[in-house]
Design an enzyme around this catalytic site. Sequence first.
Site, PDB file in Angstrom:
ATOM      1  N   HIS A 363      34.365  34.775  29.886  1.00  0.00           N
ATOM      2  CA  HIS A 363      34.783  33.387  29.746  1.00  0.00           C
ATOM      3  C   HIS A 363      35.741  33.183  28.597  1.00  0.00           C
ATOM      4  O   HIS A 363      36.692  32.410  28.684  1.00  0.00           O
ATOM      5  CB  HIS A 363      33.560  32.492  29.579  1.00  0.00           C
ATOM      6  CG  HIS A 363      33.003  32.103  30.889  1.00  0.00           C
ATOM      7  ND1 HIS A 363      31.666  32.067  31.169  1.00  0.00           N
ATOM      8  CD2 HIS A 363      33.638  31.761  32.034  1.00  0.00           C
ATOM      9  CE1 HIS A 363      31.496  31.712  32.419  1.00  0.00           C
ATOM     10  NE2 HIS A 363      32.662  31.515  32.969  1.00  0.00           N
ATOM     11  N   GLU A 604      46.015  45.359  51.518  1.00  0.00           N
ATOM     12  CA  GLU A 604      45.481  45.748  50.208  1.00  0.00           C
ATOM     13  C   GLU A 604      44.812  47.109  50.222  1.00  0.00           C
ATOM     14  O   GLU A 604      44.410  47.613  49.176  1.00  0.00           O
ATOM     15  CB  GLU A 604      44.433  44.722  49.746  1.00  0.00           C
ATOM     16  CG  GLU A 604      44.945  43.314  49.682  1.00  0.00           C
ATOM     17  CD  GLU A 604      43.976  42.384  48.981  1.00  0.00           C
ATOM     18  OE1 GLU A 604      44.090  42.226  47.767  1.00  0.00           O
ATOM     19  OE2 GLU A 604      43.109  41.815  49.667  1.00  0.00           O
ATOM     20  N   CYS A 675      52.175  39.510  46.719  1.00  0.00           N
ATOM     21  CA  CYS A 675      51.645  38.496  45.809  1.00  0.00           C
ATOM     22  C   CYS A 675      50.792  39.085  44.675  1.00  0.00           C
ATOM     23  O   CYS A 675      50.050  38.375  44.024  1.00  0.00           O
ATOM     24  CB  CYS A 675      50.835  37.454  46.580  1.00  0.00           C
ATOM     25  SG  CYS A 675      49.411  38.130  47.430  1.00  0.00           S
TER      26      CYS A 675
HETATM   27  C1  PEP Z   1      45.972  41.679  44.799  1.00  0.00           C
HETATM   28  O1  PEP Z   1      45.005  42.415  45.016  1.00  0.00           O
HETATM   29  O2  PEP Z   1      47.108  42.093  44.507  1.00  0.00           O
HETATM   30  C2  PEP Z   1      45.809  40.216  44.858  1.00  0.00           C
HETATM   31  C3  PEP Z   1      46.844  39.409  44.829  1.00  0.00           C
HETATM   32  O3  PEP Z   1      44.545  39.739  44.926  1.00  0.00           O
HETATM   33  P1  PEP Z   1      43.507  39.704  43.699  1.00  0.00           P
HETATM   34  O4  PEP Z   1      44.228  40.138  42.462  1.00  0.00           O
HETATM   35  O5  PEP Z   1      42.993  38.316  43.653  1.00  0.00           O
HETATM   36  O6  PEP Z   1      42.487  40.708  44.163  1.00  0.00           O
HETATM   37 MG    MG Z   2      43.231  41.585  45.993  1.00  0.00          MG
END
Ligand code: PEP
Ligand code: MG
Length: 764
Positions: A363, A604, A675
Site C-alpha cells: 500500500h 500474454e 498495452c
Molecule cells: C501486461 O501483462 O502487459 C498487462 C498489460 O497486464 P498487467 O500488467 O495488468 O498484467
Molecule cells: Mg497481464
Amino acid sequence: MLDILRRLVQAVTDAEDLDTALNIIVTRIKDTMQTGVCSVYLKDDDSGRWYLMATDGLNPDSVRVASLDSNEGLVGSVGARGELLNLDDAPNHPAFRYLQETGEEPFQSFLGVPIVHQRSTLGVMVVQQTTSRKFSGDEEALLVTVAAQLSALIAHAKVSGRLHLSTATGERPSDVRFSGVAGVSGVTIGKALVRKPPAILKRVKDERTDDAEGQLTEFQNALAEVKVELRRIGESLSEHLDRSETALFDTYLRMLEDHTLSGEVCQRIRGGETAPTALKHVVTDLVARFEAMDDAYLKERASDLMDLGRRILSKLLHESDDALVYTDDVILVAEDVTPVMLGEIDMRALNGIVSVKGSANSHAAILARGLGIPAVMGAVDLPLSDIAGAKLVVDGWRGEVVVEPSAHVLSEYEHVLSDAKALADDLQQVAAGPCKTADGHGVQLMLNSGPFGELTSQQMSWIDGVGLYRTEFAFLSRPRFPNEEEQCSEYRDELLAYAPMPVVMRTLDIGGDKSLPYFSIDEENPFLGWRGIRVTLDHPEIFLTQLRAMLRASLGLGNLRILLPMVTSVDELVSSKALIGRVIEELKAEGLGVDTPEIGVMIEVPSAVYMADELAKEADFLSVGSNDLTQYVLAVDRTNPRVADMFDSFNPAVLRALQQTSHAGQTAQIPVALCGEMAGDPMAAVLLVGMGFDELSMSASGLAKIKRVLALFSRDECQQLARRATEEMASGHEVMAMMANALLDKGQPLLVPPRWRHDGSVTT
Ligand code: PEP
Ligand code: MG
C-alpha cells in the site's frame, strides 16, 4: 542434516553482527564434523585478499590479521577456481602456503569449499584435521550444503557489517549500494529519516489485573485516540490523493471498529488480563493468522494490523510521541513503511521512500505512486540502525539505494535528475494533435488509465482513446465484490470521460500477484495457476455481472471495447464470446438498446502467440500484454527481484513473439495493440511500429516521449530496425545498443537511458 542446518541458519539469522554469525558457524561445523579446525575466510573487496575472519582451532589472534593473496595458498586456490579441494596431505600440495600466524603446521587434511553468492565467491570455508585422511563424500556434501545455505546470510551480514564497522570508527564509507525492488520509478536524493515502529508488542510482559473496569476504560480511550489520529492523517493525505486511495484509512478505522479485535481484547481484560497483555495476545494471534495465508494481499493486511496494534499500545503505555524533526528533503526509511507513516510527514518535505519489507504492490508503494514519490521496496539488507541521517540516493528505476554517495556518484545522479528535468521541459514543446511517424503514418496513441489524476488538455489531444482500463481497481477498493450498480457507475464515468474515443475495458484479471482481499486464491504457483479469464469463466456469476455492468454503462455512448486477459486457447475466447452474447440478448430482452462491442484478446502467453492466427479469426482485435508475455516467454517471474535482471522485453525471443502476433493480426486484417510497459519506452515503440503494431497504449507519463520519438523515424526506418532486431540479433543487449545508436543519430540523447548514451555502449 536438515535439522543441523535449520538450527544453524536460525542461529546465524538471529546473530547481531557478522563476527558473531561467523563464530557460530565455525564452532557448530567443527563440532558437527568433529574436526580439529573450522575457519571462514572472506574476500576483502578492496584488496581482493582472503582474510581469516573466524576460526575454531587456529590461533584466534590471527583473525583479521592472516590473509592470502587472491590466488595464494590452498584457500586462494579454492576461492579463485570456485571449486572444492579435498586433500589428505595438504602440506605437500603445490599451492600450500604456510601462514605462521595461524599456527596451522600440524594439520594434514584439508577440505575447502567456496562460499558463492550470485555468481561471485564471497569466501572460503575450511575444515582441517591433524591426521592424514580424505574427507568423506558425506562430509564434502555437508560443507557444500552449509556454504550454499549460508552464502545469502553472509552476503547480507557482510553488507550490513561493512557499514556497521565503519560507523563504529566514526567514518561512513561512501557509495554503499543496497538492492531492493523498483517500487515507484524516478530518482531522488535526500536525508534518511528512519522511523521506528511505535511500541513493540512482543516486549509486553504478561500481567494480570483486579481492575478490569479501569483497564477497559484505558483500552477504549487508547482506541479512541488512535481513531482520531488516523482520521487526521487520512484527511491531511486527502489533500494530495484521490478519494479511492485514501479509502485505505477508512479500512483501518473499520479494522479498529471490528469486533474481532476490540471484542477479543475486552473479553480477555474481563478475564483478568491487563489491557496491554490482552492487546498483545489478540494482535499477535490475528497477525499470525494473516501471515500464514499465502495470499499476498492478506499478508499485507498483517502488517497493517501490527501497525495499528502498536499504535494502540503506545497510547496505553502513554508513550510520548516524539515530535518528528526533519529537513525538507526527507527519505522516509523504515522496516515496513506504512501508509500511516507516510501521512505523518509533510508531503512537501518527502522526497523518497525506502522500505526493508514490501513490494511494488504494498500500500505504501501504491500511495507513493499516486504522489509521484520515487520508492525502493524490499531493500532487505539495509542496516536501519546505521543509516539515520545519512545522505541517500533512491533509484526507483533500478530498485537501488546508494548510502552516502561520493561526489562522483552524486554528480552522476544529479546529471540524471537534471536530464530528467531537461527532458520534461523539452517534452512540454510536443505539439498538440495525433501521433504520426516522420512520413505521416498514423499510430494510435492510447492511454492505460488508472485512478491517478487527470490528463492535461494537451495530453488529451494526443490520445486516440483508452487502450487499457484495468477493472481490478473497482474490485480492489472494496471489502467485497462490487455489485452491478457499483460497477456500472464506475465504468460509465470512465466511458463518459473519454467519449467518443474508444475505451478498452479489460475483464477482471485476478490471480498471479493480484488478489482480492475477500477472494483468496491459495496456490503453490499462482502465475501458472488460476488467473484472468480462467477465474471468470469458472465463475460466470461474477463474469456476467461485470459484463452487464460494462454494457449498461456504454448505453448511448457506443465506445466500449471488451478485452479478455490471460487467454491461452481459442476455446476460452469462444466461451467468453458466448457469455457476452448471452448478456447482450438479456439486456435487449429487458428493453435496453445495447450495441455489440468489439471483443479483443490479450496475447500474454506463448500458446496465444502460436495460436494468434486462429484467435485473430475469432477476435475483433488483439492486444499484447508485454509484461506477462515477457514473463512467460523468458520464464522470469515479473515480481522476483532475484531474476529482475533477466526480465528483458528487448530479448529477441520476446520480439519474435511480438512479430508473429502482429503478423497474425495483419493477415486477419484486425488491429493489433500493445498495452504493457514496453509501449511507453521510446526505443521499444520504434520497433513496435516497425513490426506493424497499430496501437500503443501506455500510462500518461509515456505519451509525450512516444509522440516525440515516433515523429523522428519514417515507417521504413522503423521496419528496417525491427527486421534487424528480430532476424539478426542474438541478445536484448545488442538490440538496445542498436536502438540507442539510432536515437543518438537522431540527436535525442535524453530519450536514451543514461547507461546507453555513449555510442550505444554501456557506460555504467
Ligand atoms: C501486461 O501483462 O502487459 C498487462 C498489460 O497486464 P498487467 O500488467 O495488468 O498484467
Ligand atoms: Mg497481464
